[in-house]
Scaffold this active site. Structure first.
Site, short mmCIF file in Angstrom:
data_model
loop_
_atom_site.label_atom_id
_atom_site.label_comp_id
_atom_site.label_asym_id
_atom_site.label_seq_id
_atom_site.Cartn_x
_atom_site.Cartn_y
_atom_site.Cartn_z
N PHE A 95 -2.35 -20.32 5.08
CA PHE A 95 -2.27 -19.65 6.28
C PHE A 95 -3.65 -19.79 7.19
CE2 PHE A 95 -2.91 -15.53 8.92
CZ PHE A 95 -1.62 -15.58 9.54
N CYS A 108 -3.85 -15.07 15.08
CA CYS A 108 -4.10 -16.02 14.00
C CYS A 108 -2.82 -16.93 13.65
CB CYS A 108 -4.88 -15.53 12.89
SG CYS A 108 -4.06 -14.19 12.07
N PHE A 143 -1.21 -5.74 4.61
CA PHE A 143 0.02 -6.88 4.41
C PHE A 143 0.34 -7.10 3.12
CE2 PHE A 143 -1.88 -7.50 8.65
CZ PHE A 143 -1.01 -7.54 9.68
N SER A 152 -5.58 -6.17 8.33
CA SER A 152 -6.26 -6.08 9.77
C SER A 152 -6.76 -4.56 10.25
CB SER A 152 -5.12 -6.51 10.91
OG SER A 152 -4.88 -7.86 10.63
N GLU A 193 -6.70 -15.36 0.66
CA GLU A 193 -6.22 -16.31 -0.31
C GLU A 193 -7.34 -17.36 -0.65
OE1 GLU A 193 -4.66 -15.43 2.51
OE2 GLU A 193 -2.62 -15.68 2.40
#
Length: 372
Positions: free
Chosen positions: A6, A80, A245, A251, A268
């Site tokens: 990501f 993003c 999330f 966020s 990650e």
């Protein structure tokens, strides 16, 4: 989500407007833009709203891919991943025009992507981004400048800036891209601080993962992360709207009167990333101290291996701001690797610094910026 991982590095767009429409006179301006219209803009960008909050001054939206802030005459979108942020420009200008508002200025910034080859058009290169922005803006924004501010950490770590303004407040000249020392768009001087952090401390990164089937909503899990990580202490005056999330990522948007702050975390392993952005008003001689303290608090929360700091100043930098930043973070184990400064229409002076921690001198992760 890219095939490699990501992409945490955000693209950031800021648009300023003016106009004589009666809507503006009741103090709401662009805040009266219907949510259905905002939703269409975000659909073009490829993200959605997950949470929202507002106060007397502005509205703040947490997105599936970062944040949106709507002021009476200003809109900021930060996304993003593989979002197509610049596709928001044309519909936003169109909706604003219908309300009697016209663009005064535009600012686009981003760091170097960790996975540049995964980015879709028009984000395949900075050159392509600039061409797309210029084709989307009206010719009235004639004073334009695009620049890549370099870093000595590696060739893949740099700060990309494009700005456009509708006039040169100093003088008219033959240079089509004049440098401005302060923004004609801001009624009061301020610092906009953008911090990008990679290689987060592993123990810190783990706090932004959720337990499988924890039964919590994104809002409740987000509140827990805010308290557990110390994010609330960065600005204790801010009202925070946060979201966690699944299975990981975080966020938040903060509201402190008319000033916003925002944090986004991609935890990650191998491409961990966190960003912190806020605005500091320049009201007294302690403003530089405020910048240093905010930076120190963010570093203490995330303990990154590598950090970049971009400060846009609309009122002229104090001469000793950058050495004070260097000395302020040195006790935290960060060494300043590079420092550069440039002037931009509609943005004022931009100071860009990069830092590396003692535990990491290997440089910036990720590949080269493609297509420049």
């Amino acid at each position: 989500m890219s095939v490699s991982g990501f992409e945490g590095f955000e693209k950031r767009l800021e648009l300023h407007f003016s106009g004589d429409d009666p809507i503006r006179n009741i103090g709401m301006g662009l805040r009266l833009l219907e949510f259905e219209s905002l939703d269409k803009v975000l659909h073009a960008v490829q993200c959605t709203v997950v949470s929202a909050v507002g106060n007397h001054y502005f509205d703040a939206y947490v997105l599936s891919e970062s944040s949106l802030f709507v002021y009476p005459t200003k809109i900021i979108i930060k996304t993003c991943g593989t979002t197509q942020l610049l596709k928001s420009i044309r519909p936003l200008l169109s909706y604003a025009n219908r309300m009697g508002f016209y663009p005064d200025g535009c600012k686009y910034t981003r760091g170097s992507f960790i996975f540049p080859h995964s980015q879709p058009f028009p984000h395949t290169s900075f050159k392509e981004e600039v061409l797309y922005i210029e084709s989307s803006l009206p010719t009235s924004l004639a004073y334009r400048k695009a620049s890549i501010m370099p870093s000595k950490i590696s060739t893949s770590h740099s700060w990309h800036v494009f700005t456009a303004s509708n006039h040169d407040i100093h003088h008219q000249c033959h240079d089509p891209l004049p440098s401005l020392r302060y923004s004609p768009l801001s009624s009061s001087a301020s610092y906009t601080i953008e911090i990008c952090m990679t290689e987060l401390d592993e123990a810190v990164a783990q706090k932004f993962f959720r337990q499988p089937e924890d039964g919590k909503s994104g809002h409740s899990a987000g509140r827990e992360m805010t308290k557990m990580t110390g994010i609330q202490a960065i600005n204790q005056n801010a009202v925070i709207c946060d979201f966690a999330f699944d299975p990981c990522g975080y966020s938040m948007n903060g509201m402190d009167d008319d000033k916003y702050s925002t944090i986004h975390v991609t935890p990650e392993e191998g491409y961990s990333y966190a960003s912190f952005e806020c605005v500091v008003s320049m009201n007294d001689d302690r403003d530089d101290d405020d910048v240093v303290e905010l930076l120190k608090k963010a570093v203490q929360v995330f303990r990154p291996g590598t950090l970049s700091l971009a400060i846009s100043c609309t009122g002229g930098f104090h001469h000793d701001v950058w050495p004070r930043i260097v000395s302020g973070v040195k006790p935290l184990g960060l060494k300043c690797m590079s420092c550069t400064m440039d002037d931009f229409p509609a943005a004022g002076t931009v100071l860009f610094q990069t830092f590396s921690s003692r535990r990491n001198r290997a440089g910036w992760p990720g590949g080269q910026e493609g297509g420049r």
